[in-house]
Design an enzyme around this catalytic site. Structure first.
Site, PDB file in Angstrom:
ATOM      1  CD  GLU A 164      -2.772  -1.434   2.383  1.00 33.78           C
ATOM      2  OE1 GLU A 164      -2.681  -0.608   3.306  1.00 33.78           O
ATOM      3  OE2 GLU A 164      -3.536  -2.405   2.404  1.00 33.78           O
ATOM      4  CG  ASN A 205      -0.674  -6.657  -1.887  1.00 32.72           C
ATOM      5  OD1 ASN A 205      -1.272  -7.152  -2.838  1.00 32.72           O
ATOM      6  ND2 ASN A 205      -1.137  -6.688  -0.639  1.00 32.72           N
ATOM      7  CG  HIS A 241      -9.816  -5.617   0.458  1.00 37.20           C
ATOM      8  ND1 HIS A 241     -10.095  -6.790   1.132  1.00 37.20           N
ATOM      9  CD2 HIS A 241      -8.498  -5.397   0.619  1.00 37.20           C
ATOM     10  CE1 HIS A 241      -8.980  -7.246   1.686  1.00 37.20           C
ATOM     11  NE2 HIS A 241      -7.991  -6.428   1.384  1.00 37.20           N
ATOM     12  CD  GLU A 269      -4.650  -7.820   1.065  1.00 33.44           C
ATOM     13  OE1 GLU A 269      -5.517  -7.144   1.660  1.00 33.44           O
ATOM     14  OE2 GLU A 269      -3.435  -7.601   1.172  1.00 33.44           O
ATOM     15  CG  ASP A 271     -12.727  -8.871   1.164  1.00 36.19           C
ATOM     16  OD1 ASP A 271     -12.739  -7.833   0.460  1.00 36.19           O
ATOM     17  OD2 ASP A 271     -12.173  -8.928   2.277  1.00 36.19           O
TER      18      ASP A 271
HETATM   19  O1  G3I Z   1      -4.652  -9.480  18.194  1.00 37.81           O
HETATM   20  C1  G3I Z   1      -5.454  -8.459  18.776  1.00 37.81           C
HETATM   21  C2  G3I Z   1      -6.194  -9.002  19.989  1.00 37.81           C
HETATM   22  O2  G3I Z   1      -5.270  -9.373  20.977  1.00 37.81           O
HETATM   23  C3  G3I Z   1      -7.157  -7.922  20.497  1.00 37.81           C
HETATM   24  O3  G3I Z   1      -7.927  -8.448  21.538  1.00 37.81           O
HETATM   25  C4  G3I Z   1      -8.083  -7.470  19.396  1.00 37.81           C
HETATM   26  C5  G3I Z   1      -8.996  -6.335  19.839  1.00 37.81           C
HETATM   27  O4  G3I Z   1      -9.257  -5.422  18.817  1.00 37.81           O
HETATM   28  O5  G3I Z   1      -7.308  -7.002  18.302  1.00 37.81           O
HETATM   29  C6  G3I Z   1      -6.471  -7.996  17.768  1.00 37.81           C
HETATM   30  O6  G3I Z   1      -5.755  -7.462  16.697  1.00 37.81           O
HETATM   31  C7  G3I Z   1      -6.499  -7.239  15.522  1.00 37.81           C
HETATM   32  C8  G3I Z   1      -5.795  -8.008  14.401  1.00 37.81           C
HETATM   33  O7  G3I Z   1      -6.420  -7.736  13.167  1.00 37.81           O
HETATM   34  C9  G3I Z   1      -5.806  -9.513  14.627  1.00 37.81           C
HETATM   35  O8  G3I Z   1      -7.109  -9.972  14.629  1.00 37.81           O
HETATM   36  C10 G3I Z   1      -6.518  -5.768  15.217  1.00 37.81           C
HETATM   37  O9  G3I Z   1      -7.277  -5.092  16.207  1.00 37.81           O
HETATM   38  C11 G3I Z   1      -7.112  -5.515  13.852  1.00 37.81           C
HETATM   39  O10 G3I Z   1      -6.976  -4.139  13.523  1.00 37.81           O
HETATM   40  C12 G3I Z   1      -6.360  -6.338  12.812  1.00 37.81           C
HETATM   41  O11 G3I Z   1      -6.998  -6.126  11.589  1.00 37.81           O
HETATM   42  C13 G3I Z   1      -6.266  -6.557  10.469  1.00 37.81           C
HETATM   43  C14 G3I Z   1      -6.075  -5.410   9.508  1.00 37.81           C
HETATM   44  O12 G3I Z   1      -5.365  -5.861   8.369  1.00 37.81           O
HETATM   45  C15 G3I Z   1      -5.308  -4.253  10.085  1.00 37.81           C
HETATM   46  O13 G3I Z   1      -5.243  -3.235   9.134  1.00 37.81           O
HETATM   47  C16 G3I Z   1      -7.047  -7.649   9.785  1.00 37.81           C
HETATM   48  O14 G3I Z   1      -7.164  -8.794  10.638  1.00 37.81           O
HETATM   49  C17 G3I Z   1      -6.348  -8.031   8.490  1.00 37.81           C
HETATM   50  O15 G3I Z   1      -7.177  -8.931   7.786  1.00 37.81           O
HETATM   51  C18 G3I Z   1      -6.125  -6.779   7.664  1.00 37.81           C
HETATM   52  O16 G3I Z   1      -5.492  -7.138   6.476  1.00 37.81           O
HETATM   53  C19 G3I Z   1      -5.214  -6.075   5.584  1.00 37.81           C
HETATM   54  C20 G3I Z   1      -3.989  -6.473   4.797  1.00 37.81           C
HETATM   55  O17 G3I Z   1      -2.934  -6.777   5.666  1.00 37.81           O
HETATM   56  C21 G3I Z   1      -3.578  -5.406   3.815  1.00 37.81           C
HETATM   57  N1  G3I Z   1      -4.687  -5.027   2.979  1.00 37.81           N
HETATM   58  C22 G3I Z   1      -5.913  -4.682   3.665  1.00 37.81           C
HETATM   59  C23 G3I Z   1      -6.334  -5.792   4.601  1.00 37.81           C
HETATM   60  C24 G3I Z   1      -7.635  -5.462   5.277  1.00 37.81           C
HETATM   61  O18 G3I Z   1      -7.512  -4.375   6.131  1.00 37.81           O
END
Ligand code: G3I
Length: 465
Positions: A164, A205, A241, A269, A271
């Site tokens: 990004e 990416n 996305h 990615e 969806d």
């Molecule tokens: O691990 C913590 C957990 O301990 C806590 O209790 C919980 C409470 O919010 O958060 C957990 O972390 C989260 C993490 O995912 C794991 O589940 C974060 O808050 C959350 O912000 C994070 O989101 C991820 C996101 O990237 C962050 O931008 C998504 O899972 C993930 O699918 C997403 O993936 C991104 C790609 O890397 C890049 N392109 C966009 C895509 C979607 O945003």
């Protein structure tokens, strides 16, 4: 012999139930022959493509693991390889989840897309809160890339090196890296990654670069200039996305122009999110969207990998990020394949083979009925096929309402009923059957509905290659 009144009542009830059950109050519909369909990974391979999914390492057991292993030939750690995950404290590493995903992939003959080495998001606090000179930043980044790529040398075959980097207008995004090191952080990162594992394919990416536009053209110009300069760059990732009904019309053209530059392309990615609740019209549109994206990739030889960002609605980033939106993936939250799954399979050439013999059927019977209530039973039977999870759907035709169910989780929305297996009875073996029951209310008439079985994951499809 004298018979008590209660015994007579019980016998009458039993007789009545038997008559109702035997009285042709049965409806059944064969499950589409999913059990013998080729998994997506095999269909993709026949087209020269890799079919991937993002995964959460801790979930790779049970049905989630079965599907991830059986249907996909590539895994992307959704979060586990991001800097914030692997080095939460400077110099102290946590590779547990990333290692687990890599081990799972090796056990299932899958490749791993490493995601991601250089990003503005999900970096550790010690890094983002620190104040660094450009030289320090450069060293930190070089060491990070060397450490992570080096650890997985020979095991992670593709890296999203830079994630990004662009704003929507095609200018560079202001990030820790761009602000500290200038635009050449991208070339440096690619060069360091190449040094750490010369065999790994290196990608840039981004999102909103699926169609031809300012942002994708900036990416195109960057890749062209990197190639001109001899900087290692093997591919571009189009995240995809997407929003329901909004597949860019220029998707294939855009994939093709990158291919013509001499790089591979991956849909990294995918969806397709929709406003909740999902309904059949939205799911049909979503299927069309998934099909369009898959077909665009199939149409271009250098589109090598099609990866969904989570395969089940129970493991998607969408719902928490876009409140009111969801249902974005090809399987529902109970792991039943949605129309989107079938659409991907069809776009990969599935569904054109001879249908297998054998099927699973669902039979609905009213087993007892009284003035305002009734008890129903649905029996799922498999012959020449098998299920590892199931969902029975029907529409009540006369205002019936379920009040209680057992051996299944039933929901009713208006006249539409959907019952999914309980945790303990998802498996229906070839030659076996499983039943569940419910109580309901009726008034005026209680016609028997036709039950359809949602496509479920077959036992056959769970076998790892
Ligand atoms: O691990 C913590 C957990 O301990 C806590 O209790 C919980 C409470 O919010 O958060 C957990 O972390 C989260 C993490 O995912 C794991 O589940 C974060 O808050 C959350 O912000 C994070 O989101 C991820 C996101 O990237 C962050 O931008 C998504 O899972 C993930 O699918 C997403 O993936 C991104 C790609 O890397 C890049 N392109 C966009 C895509 C979607 O945003």
């Amino acid at each position: 012999m004298k018979t008590s009144r209660s015994a007579v009542r019980a016998r009458l009830a039993a007789l009545c139930a038997g008559l109702l059950a035997a009285g042709a109050l049965l409806a059944a519909q064969a499950l589409p022959a999913h059990a013998a369909d080729a998994p997506l990974r095999d269909l993709a391979a026949a087209k020269g493509k890799v079919m991937g999914t993002a995964v959460t390492g801790s979930k790779l057991t049970g049905t989630y693991g079965d599907i991830a292993g059986a249907q996909f030939s590539s895994l992307t750690p959704g979060n586990a390889m991001k800097w914030g995950s692997v080095e939460p404290t400077q110099g102290s590493f946590d590779w547990a989840e990333a290692d687990r995903i890599v081990a799972f992939a090796q056990a299932h003959g899958q490749l791993v897309r490493g995601h991601t080495l250089v990003w503005h998001s999900q970096n550790p606090g010690w890094l983002t809160n620190g104040s660094w000179t450009p030289a320090q930043l450069s060293t930190l980044l070089q060491n990070h890339i060397g450490t992570e790529v080096g650890r997985y040398k020979g095991k992670v075959s593709v890296w999203d090196v830079v994630n990004e980097p662009f704003n929507e207008d095609g200018t560079y995004r202001s990030t820790l890296w761009y602000d500290g090191l200038g635009a050449d952080y991208i070339a440096s990162a690619l060069t360091w990654a190449r040094a750490a594992d010369p065999a790994a394919k290196l990608y840039i990416n981004d999102y909103n670069v699926e169609g031809v536009g300012a942002k994708s053209t900036a990416l195109y110009n960057l890749v062209r200039s990197l190639k001109d300069r001899g900087v290692p760059i093997d591919g571009v990732g189009l995240q995809a996305h997407l929003i329901l009904g909004q597949v860019p019309g220029t998707l294939q053209q855009n994939i093709q122009r990158f291919a013509d530059l001499g790089v591979d392309v991956a849909i990294t990615e995918l969806d397709v999110r929709m406003a909740l609740p999902a309904d059949s019209a939205k799911l049909a549109q979503q299927a069309a969207d998934y099909k369009a994206v898959t077909a665009a990739c199939v149409a271009v030889a250098r589109c090598v990998n099609l990866t969904v960002w989570g395969f089940t609605d129970s493991d998607s980033w969408v719902d928490s990020t876009f409140p009111g939106y969801g249902a974005a993936t090809p399987y529902d939250a109970s792991y039943a394949p949605k129309p989107a799954y079938t659409a991907i399979a069809q776009a990969l050439g599935g569904g054109t083979t001879t249908p297998p013999t054998g099927a699973c059927t669902a039979a609905y019977a009213v087993t007892s009925q009284w003035n305002t209530g009734f008890t129903g039973q649905v029996t799922i039977t498999c012959s020449g096929a098998a299920l590892s999870s199931w969902r029975a759907n029907w529409t009540f035709g006369a205002g019936q309402q379920i009040t209680q169910a057992w051996n299944a989780t039933c929901t009713q929305s208006g006249s539409a009923v959907s019952c999914a297996n309980a945790s303990y009875n998802g498996t229906v073996p070839d030659g076996g059957s499983v039943g569940f029951g419910f109580n309901g209310t009726w008034s005026g008439a209680n016609p028997v509905p036709a039950v359809t079985l949602g496509q479920a994951v077959s036992a056959a499809a769970r076998t790892a290659p």
